[in-house]
Design an enzyme around this catalytic site. Sequence first.
Site, short mmCIF file in Angstrom:
data_model
loop_
_atom_site.label_atom_id
_atom_site.label_comp_id
_atom_site.label_asym_id
_atom_site.label_seq_id
_atom_site.Cartn_x
_atom_site.Cartn_y
_atom_site.Cartn_z
N LYS A 22 0.59 -1.15 0.16
CA LYS A 22 -0.23 -0.21 0.11
C LYS A 22 0.82 1.24 -0.18
O LYS A 22 1.40 2.14 -0.54
CB LYS A 22 -0.66 0.32 1.19
CG LYS A 22 -1.64 1.54 1.07
CD LYS A 22 -2.99 1.10 2.87
CE LYS A 22 -1.86 1.37 3.89
NZ LYS A 22 -1.68 3.36 4.59
N ASN A 23 1.84 0.93 1.21
CA ASN A 23 2.54 2.22 1.08
C ASN A 23 3.43 3.13 -0.11
O ASN A 23 3.86 3.85 0.02
CB ASN A 23 3.44 2.71 1.96
CG ASN A 23 1.92 2.36 3.37
OD1 ASN A 23 1.24 3.23 3.82
ND2 ASN A 23 2.84 2.16 5.41
N ARG A 93 -5.06 11.32 4.09
CA ARG A 93 -3.80 12.06 4.19
C ARG A 93 -2.37 11.56 3.67
O ARG A 93 -2.08 12.78 3.26
CB ARG A 93 -3.50 11.98 5.79
CG ARG A 93 -3.30 13.41 6.54
CD ARG A 93 -2.28 12.56 8.09
NE ARG A 93 -1.48 13.75 8.29
CZ ARG A 93 0.13 13.59 7.41
NH1 ARG A 93 0.20 13.33 6.77
NH2 ARG A 93 0.92 14.62 7.92
N CYS A 117 -5.50 12.40 11.60
CA CYS A 117 -6.78 11.26 11.48
C CYS A 117 -6.01 10.50 13.41
O CYS A 117 -5.52 10.98 13.94
CB CYS A 117 -5.69 10.71 10.77
SG CYS A 117 -4.24 9.93 10.53
N ARG A 122 0.22 14.17 12.41
CA ARG A 122 0.68 14.35 11.41
C ARG A 122 0.78 15.52 10.61
O ARG A 122 0.35 15.76 10.22
CB ARG A 122 -0.26 13.42 10.89
CG ARG A 122 -0.30 11.97 11.49
CD ARG A 122 -1.38 10.66 10.86
NE ARG A 122 -0.29 10.30 9.65
CZ ARG A 122 -0.39 9.09 8.90
NH1 ARG A 122 -2.16 8.69 8.99
NH2 ARG A 122 -0.28 9.35 7.97
N ILE A 124 3.25 18.47 8.29
CA ILE A 124 3.50 17.94 7.72
C ILE A 124 4.40 19.68 7.47
O ILE A 124 4.87 19.99 6.30
CB ILE A 124 2.45 18.09 6.16
CG1 ILE A 124 1.20 19.71 5.95
CG2 ILE A 124 1.61 17.16 5.89
CD1 ILE A 124 0.90 19.48 4.84
N ASP A 125 4.78 19.68 8.54
CA ASP A 125 6.06 21.10 8.46
C ASP A 125 7.38 20.74 7.41
O ASP A 125 7.50 21.70 6.60
CB ASP A 125 5.99 21.38 9.88
CG ASP A 125 6.52 20.51 10.45
OD1 ASP A 125 5.87 19.38 10.94
OD2 ASP A 125 7.70 20.29 11.41
N LEU A 126 7.67 19.33 7.44
CA LEU A 126 8.78 18.73 7.09
C LEU A 126 8.79 18.93 5.32
O LEU A 126 9.57 19.71 4.85
CB LEU A 126 9.74 17.95 7.62
CG LEU A 126 9.51 17.82 9.29
CD1 LEU A 126 9.99 15.97 9.51
CD2 LEU A 126 10.87 18.60 9.02
N ASP A 305 3.51 0.56 12.45
CA ASP A 305 2.81 -0.16 11.61
C ASP A 305 2.21 -1.54 12.44
O ASP A 305 1.00 -1.94 11.71
CB ASP A 305 2.48 -0.21 10.56
CG ASP A 305 2.86 1.51 9.99
OD1 ASP A 305 2.00 2.37 10.27
OD2 ASP A 305 2.59 1.04 8.68
N VAL A 327 7.17 7.06 17.24
CA VAL A 327 6.45 7.33 15.97
C VAL A 327 5.08 8.16 15.84
O VAL A 327 5.11 9.72 15.27
CB VAL A 327 6.35 6.19 15.29
CG1 VAL A 327 6.33 7.06 14.46
CG2 VAL A 327 8.10 5.65 14.51
N ARG A 397 -8.84 -0.20 4.07
CA ARG A 397 -8.16 0.71 3.20
C ARG A 397 -7.07 0.26 3.13
O ARG A 397 -6.00 0.76 2.61
CB ARG A 397 -8.18 1.89 4.39
CG ARG A 397 -8.90 2.78 4.63
CD ARG A 397 -8.79 3.58 5.59
NE ARG A 397 -7.72 5.19 5.03
CZ ARG A 397 -8.05 6.00 4.55
NH1 ARG A 397 -8.73 6.50 5.72
NH2 ARG A 397 -7.13 6.74 4.22
#
Length: 439
Positions: A22-23, A93, A117, A122, A124-126, A305, A327, A397
């Site tokens: 998936k990822n 996301r 979520c 989570r 997204i500044d980076l 995960d 994480v 998902r």
Amino acid sequence: MSKIVVNGGKRLFGDIKISGAKNSTLKIMAAALLTDKPVILRNVPDITDVRIMIDVLRELGVEVETVGDGDIHITTSKTLKSRAPYHLVNQMRASVVVLGPLLARLGEAQFAMPGGCNIGSRKIDLHIRGLELMGAEIKIRHGYIEAKADKLCGADIHLAFPSVGATENLMMAAVLAKGKTWIRNAAKEPEILDLAKCLNEMGAKVSGAGTDTIFIHGVSKLHGVDYTIMPDRIETGTYMVAGAITNGEIFLKGARGDHLEIVISKLRQIGLEVNCYSDGIELKSKGKILSTNISTLPYAGFPTDLQAPFMALLSLAKGSSVITENVFENRFVYIDELRTLGSKIDTESHHAIVHGSQSLVGAKVKAPDLRGGAALVIAGLASKGITEISDIFHIDRGYDSMVKKLSSIGADIRRTKSSTNLQYINFNQAPRANIPTAR
Ligand code: EPU
């Protein structure tokens, strides 16, 4: 609303084919935005997140054709749009990874600001900081990230944390940027390597993926590709745990042991036999699960995960285990549901102390997120009687045909739309396998 109903106590025995990751798929689909030539992807899993990504690409003006058997054809025409709307971004996301490719290809992108979520805020500044270092001007207005760059330029980017998504977004932006880019403290997950491999097959010049410094020499154009997605290491780990908790003996076709070294070493440490072959991984139970401690970390550390599936497994271990989540800040939300099945778990901040117990007992539970949902299915496989899991859209998902795969190796599991009347289940008559007991 569909539910998964498991009649626990069956030993799993046989082969399962592992689906594409998936990822990896989601990011490689975004990479198709970097070229106007056809991209053919194979071994694409049939999961909701892929369908959402297809919708995101279509909304951007991309032609996506699903050909069956896990193949999709993507053609990003010249009429590519730069705006990824809220109603789609909000559903997934991970769609934030279109930001880098859109900016690289069109010089602008408007992306609905993804919220948090179930598993955490989570940020997204980076991603944003890295794109700014490459020359993008980024504003956040009316809930949208508005990014502009006449021409992205290579940069020396040091990530404060090895974020998977930021590494991928920046790598994709950099392949069409002018000059050289270094991404330092980059994420090293196998999915990063898969993306880099695909980008290189499209004509990009990316080296060092899989190490903590990725070097990208920008090129002016990418061409099309015919690429096969790597096997899903998290699906593999999930089914290894399912095999372990049912005292099973299973073979995971296509799985790669080299992507799961720390997971396999933990499984061996707690009493499983795991053998890695060129065509898959074999797991054999030896009847008893020992306790252990687990601390999640970026790759090559223990994957966050798989934290939830291991929590379910260690609920039936001999002795107590400590699981630490490093994480995501909110990845213990499923623990209350596991407790409903009889798991004895205390939590303190990001630590969980799992007191191994003799048995779990089926009940009605609700999947709070993808991996937590998988953990509940796993616990159900080893529980006495019936476990009914609702909100399984979370599971859909990320797991391709989970129910079909598990039932093909002996699980008594089905999907249903109707509710089970648990009071009519006679637990004493429920068939029991020789499932590992605590002491
Ligand atoms: N983070 C920041 N700022 C950023 C980016 C990340 O603070 O700009 C923080 C996050 O808030 C989080 C941590 O860094 O606490 C890790 O985030 P990362 O960016 O590494 O993760 P991600 O790209 O959002 C991917 C996977 C996750 C997986 C993580 C870690 C996809 C679609 N998702 O998420 O997978 O857990 O990497 O390996 O690739 C799942 O499949 O169930 C799943 C959640």
